[in-house]
Structures are given as structure tokens and as C-alpha cells.
Enzyme design. Sequence first.
Site, PDB file in Angstrom:
ATOM      1  N   HIS A   1       0.914  -1.019   0.036  1.00 33.32           N
ATOM      2  CA  HIS A   1      -0.194   0.512   0.103  1.00 33.32           C
ATOM      3  C   HIS A   1       0.878   1.275  -0.270  1.00 33.32           C
ATOM      4  O   HIS A   1       1.772   0.991   1.131  1.00 33.32           O
ATOM      5  CB  HIS A   1      -1.214   0.010   1.230  1.00 33.32           C
ATOM      6  CG  HIS A   1      -1.832  -1.081   1.016  1.00 33.32           C
ATOM      7  ND1 HIS A   1      -3.256  -0.511   1.709  1.00 33.32           N
ATOM      8  CD2 HIS A   1      -2.264  -1.986   0.053  1.00 33.32           C
ATOM      9  CE1 HIS A   1      -3.980  -1.151   0.962  1.00 33.32           C
ATOM     10  NE2 HIS A   1      -3.936  -2.221   0.407  1.00 33.32           N
TER      11      HIS A   1
ATOM     12  N   TYR B   1      -9.977   5.775   7.217  1.00 29.46           N
ATOM     13  CA  TYR B   1      -9.442   5.750   8.545  1.00 29.46           C
ATOM     14  C   TYR B   1     -10.615   7.426   8.560  1.00 29.46           C
ATOM     15  O   TYR B   1     -10.491   8.327   7.605  1.00 29.46           O
ATOM     16  CB  TYR B   1      -8.498   6.492   9.032  1.00 29.46           C
ATOM     17  CG  TYR B   1      -6.843   4.985   9.497  1.00 29.46           C
ATOM     18  CD1 TYR B   1      -6.209   5.476   8.250  1.00 29.46           C
ATOM     19  CD2 TYR B   1      -6.936   4.855  10.437  1.00 29.46           C
ATOM     20  CE1 TYR B   1      -5.026   4.026   8.324  1.00 29.46           C
ATOM     21  CE2 TYR B   1      -5.793   3.630  10.613  1.00 29.46           C
ATOM     22  CZ  TYR B   1      -5.025   4.026   9.768  1.00 29.46           C
ATOM     23  OH  TYR B   1      -4.557   2.433   9.760  1.00 29.46           O
TER      24      TYR B   1
ATOM     25  N   PRO C   1      -4.953   0.575  18.388  1.00 28.01           N
ATOM     26  CA  PRO C   1      -4.319   0.029  16.924  1.00 28.01           C
ATOM     27  C   PRO C   1      -4.317   1.349  15.815  1.00 28.01           C
ATOM     28  O   PRO C   1      -3.610   1.034  14.812  1.00 28.01           O
ATOM     29  CB  PRO C   1      -5.255  -1.119  16.906  1.00 28.01           C
ATOM     30  CG  PRO C   1      -6.343  -0.404  17.484  1.00 28.01           C
ATOM     31  CD  PRO C   1      -5.732  -0.019  19.122  1.00 28.01           C
TER      32      PRO C   1
ATOM     33  N   LYS D   1       0.624  -0.103  15.255  1.00 33.61           N
ATOM     34  CA  LYS D   1       2.190   0.203  15.444  1.00 33.61           C
ATOM     35  C   LYS D   1       2.385  -1.170  16.333  1.00 33.61           C
ATOM     36  O   LYS D   1       3.725  -1.715  15.983  1.00 33.61           O
ATOM     37  CB  LYS D   1       2.346   1.350  16.548  1.00 33.61           C
ATOM     38  CG  LYS D   1       2.578   2.225  15.339  1.00 33.61           C
ATOM     39  CD  LYS D   1       3.976   2.842  14.740  1.00 33.61           C
ATOM     40  CE  LYS D   1       3.897   3.300  13.327  1.00 33.61           C
ATOM     41  NZ  LYS D   1       3.357   3.181  12.065  1.00 33.61           N
TER      42      LYS D   1
ATOM     43  N   TYR E   1       3.573   6.735  10.294  1.00 31.35           N
ATOM     44  CA  TYR E   1       3.124   5.644   9.530  1.00 31.35           C
ATOM     45  C   TYR E   1       3.991   4.328   8.913  1.00 31.35           C
ATOM     46  O   TYR E   1       3.558   3.276   9.255  1.00 31.35           O
ATOM     47  CB  TYR E   1       1.505   6.188   8.820  1.00 31.35           C
ATOM     48  CG  TYR E   1       0.246   5.531   8.365  1.00 31.35           C
ATOM     49  CD1 TYR E   1       0.020   4.972  10.110  1.00 31.35           C
ATOM     50  CD2 TYR E   1       0.598   4.224   7.257  1.00 31.35           C
ATOM     51  CE1 TYR E   1      -1.107   3.919   9.415  1.00 31.35           C
ATOM     52  CE2 TYR E   1      -0.689   3.198   7.370  1.00 31.35           C
ATOM     53  CZ  TYR E   1      -0.857   3.280   8.375  1.00 31.35           C
ATOM     54  OH  TYR E   1      -1.897   2.227   8.102  1.00 31.35           O
TER      55      TYR E   1
HETATM   56  P1  FAD Z   1       1.190 -11.674  21.956  1.00 33.96           P
HETATM   57  O1  FAD Z   1       0.004 -11.476  20.149  1.00 33.96           O
HETATM   58  O2  FAD Z   1      -0.352 -11.483  22.487  1.00 33.96           O
HETATM   59  O3  FAD Z   1       1.278 -13.468  22.277  1.00 33.96           O
HETATM   60  C1  FAD Z   1       1.519 -13.385  23.886  1.00 33.96           C
HETATM   61  C2  FAD Z   1       1.704 -15.083  23.454  1.00 33.96           C
HETATM   62  O4  FAD Z   1       1.566 -15.246  24.913  1.00 33.96           O
HETATM   63  C3  FAD Z   1      -0.362 -15.777  23.745  1.00 33.96           C
HETATM   64  O5  FAD Z   1      -0.566 -16.497  22.812  1.00 33.96           O
HETATM   65  C4  FAD Z   1      -0.138 -15.842  24.325  1.00 33.96           C
HETATM   66  O6  FAD Z   1      -1.234 -17.234  24.670  1.00 33.96           O
HETATM   67  C5  FAD Z   1       0.840 -15.919  25.552  1.00 33.96           C
HETATM   68  N1  FAD Z   1       0.712 -16.034  26.698  1.00 33.96           N
HETATM   69  C6  FAD Z   1       0.100 -14.892  27.981  1.00 33.96           C
HETATM   70  N2  FAD Z   1       0.357 -15.327  28.903  1.00 33.96           N
HETATM   71  C7  FAD Z   1       0.402 -16.868  28.975  1.00 33.96           C
HETATM   72  C8  FAD Z   1       1.646 -17.430  30.096  1.00 33.96           C
HETATM   73  N3  FAD Z   1       1.121 -17.007  30.902  1.00 33.96           N
HETATM   74  N4  FAD Z   1       1.872 -18.532  30.005  1.00 33.96           N
HETATM   75  C9  FAD Z   1       2.768 -18.917  28.284  1.00 33.96           C
HETATM   76  N5  FAD Z   1       2.173 -18.182  27.286  1.00 33.96           N
HETATM   77  C10 FAD Z   1       1.601 -17.013  27.636  1.00 33.96           C
HETATM   78  N6  FAD Z   1      -0.485  -3.953  15.329  1.00 33.96           N
HETATM   79  C11 FAD Z   1       0.338  -3.914  14.002  1.00 33.96           C
HETATM   80  O7  FAD Z   1       1.439  -3.225  14.286  1.00 33.96           O
HETATM   81  N7  FAD Z   1      -0.187  -2.754  13.056  1.00 33.96           N
HETATM   82  C12 FAD Z   1      -1.760  -4.026  13.013  1.00 33.96           C
HETATM   83  O8  FAD Z   1      -2.740  -3.361  11.724  1.00 33.96           O
HETATM   84  C13 FAD Z   1      -2.659  -3.539  13.943  1.00 33.96           C
HETATM   85  N8  FAD Z   1      -3.381  -3.792  14.132  1.00 33.96           N
HETATM   86  C14 FAD Z   1      -4.466  -3.900  15.474  1.00 33.96           C
HETATM   87  C15 FAD Z   1      -5.815  -4.302  15.677  1.00 33.96           C
HETATM   88  C16 FAD Z   1      -6.367  -4.415  17.353  1.00 33.96           C
HETATM   89  C17 FAD Z   1      -7.988  -5.163  16.585  1.00 33.96           C
HETATM   90  C18 FAD Z   1      -5.265  -5.316  17.640  1.00 33.96           C
HETATM   91  C19 FAD Z   1      -6.239  -5.904  19.068  1.00 33.96           C
HETATM   92  C20 FAD Z   1      -4.498  -5.481  18.340  1.00 33.96           C
HETATM   93  C21 FAD Z   1      -3.398  -5.070  16.929  1.00 33.96           C
HETATM   94  N9  FAD Z   1      -2.001  -4.903  16.329  1.00 33.96           N
HETATM   95  C22 FAD Z   1      -2.003  -3.906  15.293  1.00 33.96           C
HETATM   96  C23 FAD Z   1      -1.278  -4.544  18.279  1.00 33.96           C
HETATM   97  C24 FAD Z   1      -1.189  -6.567  18.024  1.00 33.96           C
HETATM   98  O9  FAD Z   1      -1.781  -7.709  17.242  1.00 33.96           O
HETATM   99  C25 FAD Z   1      -0.082  -6.434  18.539  1.00 33.96           C
HETATM  100  O10 FAD Z   1       0.701  -6.003  18.985  1.00 33.96           O
HETATM  101  C26 FAD Z   1       0.931  -8.325  18.441  1.00 33.96           C
HETATM  102  O11 FAD Z   1      -0.268  -9.304  18.356  1.00 33.96           O
HETATM  103  C27 FAD Z   1       1.355  -8.253  20.299  1.00 33.96           C
HETATM  104  O12 FAD Z   1       2.324  -9.800  19.838  1.00 33.96           O
HETATM  105  P2  FAD Z   1       3.149 -10.146  20.691  1.00 33.96           P
HETATM  106  O13 FAD Z   1       3.767 -11.721  20.382  1.00 33.96           O
HETATM  107  O14 FAD Z   1       3.781  -8.989  21.455  1.00 33.96           O
HETATM  108  O15 FAD Z   1       1.641 -10.349  22.252  1.00 33.96           O
HETATM  109  C1  PHB Z   2      -6.260  -4.123  10.436  1.00 38.31           C
HETATM  110  O1  PHB Z   2      -6.676  -4.587   9.176  1.00 38.31           O
HETATM  111  O2  PHB Z   2      -6.789  -4.816  11.031  1.00 38.31           O
HETATM  112  C2  PHB Z   2      -5.855  -2.924  11.070  1.00 38.31           C
HETATM  113  C3  PHB Z   2      -4.944  -2.024  10.310  1.00 38.31           C
HETATM  114  C4  PHB Z   2      -4.955  -0.865  10.609  1.00 38.31           C
HETATM  115  C5  PHB Z   2      -5.109  -0.503  11.507  1.00 38.31           C
HETATM  116  C6  PHB Z   2      -5.261  -0.984  13.013  1.00 38.31           C
HETATM  117  C7  PHB Z   2      -6.063  -2.470  12.518  1.00 38.31           C
HETATM  118  O3  PHB Z   2      -4.253   1.277  12.130  1.00 38.31           O
END
Ligand code: FAD
Ligand code: PHB
Length: 395
Positions: free
Chosen positions: A72, A201, A293, A297, A385
Amino acid sequence: MRTQVAIVGAGPSGLLLGQLLHKAGVDAVVLERQSGEYVLGRIRAGVLEQVCVDLLDEAGIGARMHREGLVHDGFEILAGGERQRVDLNALTGGKSVLVYGQTELTRDLMEARADAGLATVYEAEGVAVHGFDGARPYVTYRAAGQERRLDCDFVAGCDGFHGVCRASVPKGAIVEYEKLYPFGWLGLLADTPPVSDELIYVNSPRGFALCSMRSRTRSRYYLQVPLSGSVDAWTDDAFWEELRLRLDAPARARLVTGPALEKSIAPLRSFVAEPLRFGRLFLAGDAGHIVPPTGAKGLNLAATDVKFLAAALIEFYRERSEAGLEHYSARCLRRVWRAERFSWWFTMLTHRFPDDGPIAAKFQHAELDYLLNSEAGLRTIAENYVGLPLDFGAA
Ligand code: FAD
Ligand code: PHB
């Protein structure tokens, strides 16, 4: 059992760290509380910065992402009934973002781990981290009904916001900064063509909305909703109707609706824990910080934490140097705070705050009117962004 690095959490942070360490010959075991299917069922991020794409290539898992991801070069902001394009490419000297779902990225990492025969314990219960303030940390957990102990040199806390690692740090050793927003995002995934080729957005009088996608045939939409509501209160029809009301006429005309594949509400939060290191325990990704979100980031910040942590651990094993480990927290936090600021600011600019009066909407529109009609304003949005550089040079 013994390993060099015990990784708690098999989300993107934990799996990516495991993959980078494996490529460098460092041994790691990943412990995950949930099943693999459960992890893959969580629909989250969709937008990857170039830094994140480069890292996935470095980890050797980028092939499908390049085949199926959508480049994009810009996105749109709809406010006051008017749309304005943010031309990422033109404003940042040729940069872009890649639309590729977190679910797919996680699947690629899981498959790479399984193909390499690396140890991942899913459904590990009661994970507890011990002794990380000394030289011999270890992790205990239950798997298949048995108590287990994993001895290690380091623990990587990649267990997300509700994980056990940050919660195990003595309260006096950690400072937590937090802001909760008075609304959530209701997300809906559907096998319908996206309403536009680029993300939109939307700042509307009825609240924020976002039109995103996972592919040319799969859409992802979000609506700002009150936190008091439950997802069950939202039928698919109610979702589509509310989305229509927040869009402009051309988008309404192009909107294709369909049954939801997934629907969920996520709260919005800004959160940072300082520092990100406690002896031999290191926090990475959502375990150490959360952003709303709006700026897309979270996953990208997780990826850069992991890049710095993998490099520091590899340096430790190859050169017996602790320099990278010592700088890990400060190096990550500088980047984290910049992304926190952008995500907070973009959220404040695009959402309706229930306690603010009509003047707040006027301020928002005046700010958007200024930014979107100024080359400098547009560049500020675009630069943030697409993602700031990995290191910013001297502070
Ligand atoms: P998580 O994905 O939370 O993974 C942590 C893991 O640890 C999980 O599998 C969990 O089950 C496990 N865990 C937890 N506790 C324990 C325990 N006690 N013992 C063992 N395992 C455990 N980010 C972007 O960059 N771009 C986007 O467009 C974006 N959109 C988003 C949209 C939404 C709706 C949401 C909710 C988030 C979005 N994010 C986005 C954020 C992104 O999804 C998170 O920052 C990302 O998942 C972080 O990854 P992580 O591996 O650090 O944590
Ligand atoms: C998504 O597609 O899930 C998404 C895209 C952009 C954002 C947040 C979430 O800023």
C-alpha cells in the site's frame, strides 16, 4: 530440560525471536499457554512496516508474505464528509507498508518452527518464572498432566499484556505508565471485497471507523463502540448499518456486506513498562508496551524489540559481550515512546470522546484541516505511519 533461552509466549514476538535465534544457532524452547489453533484464531494486526518486512525476510519466512501481501502506497482519511489521501510513497521518498494479516504471519512462523523440529510446548499451564535476578533462571509449568522444569540462561517474556513475566517482576523494580481510552474497537472480518483499494480512517460524528482488508476478497472493518456494550449485542446487520452511517456516499455505494467470519471488541490502551529488563528476564512486544491500534504500530514495535533482543543474545553467545543486553531496554524504549506518542495522537484526532463537548470535534476538524492541507502536516503523518528508522542517532 535445559535450553539457552526460554521464550514465554508463542505470539508473533515469541515465534519470531525463536526463529532468529535458531538461524544463529542459539537454542530456545517456546512455552505457550494456549493451543496453536487458538493462537491462530485471534484476528489482530494487518499492516506491516518495511522494518518488520525486512526482519521477516531475515528470519527466512518472507516468501508467502511477498506473494500474498498487498503493498500500500497510501491511505485515506475521511473527516467532515471529505476524503484526503496520504500519499505515503511521495511523502516519504518511496516508502510503503504491506497489508498481511498477523494470523498469516504467525502461521508462517509456526510452520517454520515445526519444519525445523524446534521445541514448542502448547497448552503449557501455570507457567512461572524463577531466579531471573541471578545467573540460573528457570521456568516451571505443567504439560500433559506433569510438572516440568526448564533451566535456561535467559527468559524472554513474549507473553503479551496479560502475561506472567511482567507480573513476576517485584513492584518496586518497574514503573508502569498507562492510559485507558473510554471506548473500544468492534472488529468484523468478512469474505467480501474491500470497499476501497486502500485503507480509510474515518472521523465521523457517530464515532471512528476503519476500513481495512486482508486480501482483495477479505475485508476487515472496525467501529468505535462504548466499552459497556457486549459483542453479542451486535448482529452482523447492525454492524453493517452502523458502518454505512459513518462512511461517505461513494463508499456506501461500494460497500459489499456479508456474514462475519469473526467479530470481537478490543479495548484501547496506551501502556509502557520501564525498564524492559530485570536481570536475566527481558520483556518484548505487548508484554512491555501496548498502543491503541489506530497507528497500526503494535506488531511492528514487537518486531523491532525482537530484532534488538535477538541481536543482543546472539552477541552474548558469540562474543561473550553483554553490551547489547545492557542497552536493550533503553534502545527499545526510545522507539516505543515515539510510537506511543503517534498512536495516542492519531487516536485523539480521529475518535469521539464521550465526555468532550462539541468544541472538541471543532478542534479535531481544524487540526485535520490544517494537517491535510499542509505538505509538512501530511509528511508528519506519513513518516510516522511507514515507521521511524530503527535507531535515531544520538539523543
Ligand atoms: P501476543 O500476540 O499477545 O502474544 C502473546 C502470547 O503469549 C499469546 O499467544 C498468549 O496466549 C501467550 N501467553 C500469555 N500469557 C501466557 C502465560 N502465562 N504462559 C504462556 N503463554 C502465555 N499491530 C500492528 O502493528 N499493526 C496493526 O495493524 C495492528 N492492528 C491491531 C488490531 C487489533 C484489533 C488489535 C487488538 C491489535 C492490533 N495490533 C496491530 C497489535 C498487535 O496485534 C500486537 O501488538 C501483537 O499481537 C503483539 O504480539 P506479541 O507476540 O508481543 O503478543
Ligand atoms: C487491521 O487491518 O487490522 C488494521 C489496520 C490498520 C490499523 C489497525 C488495524 O491501524
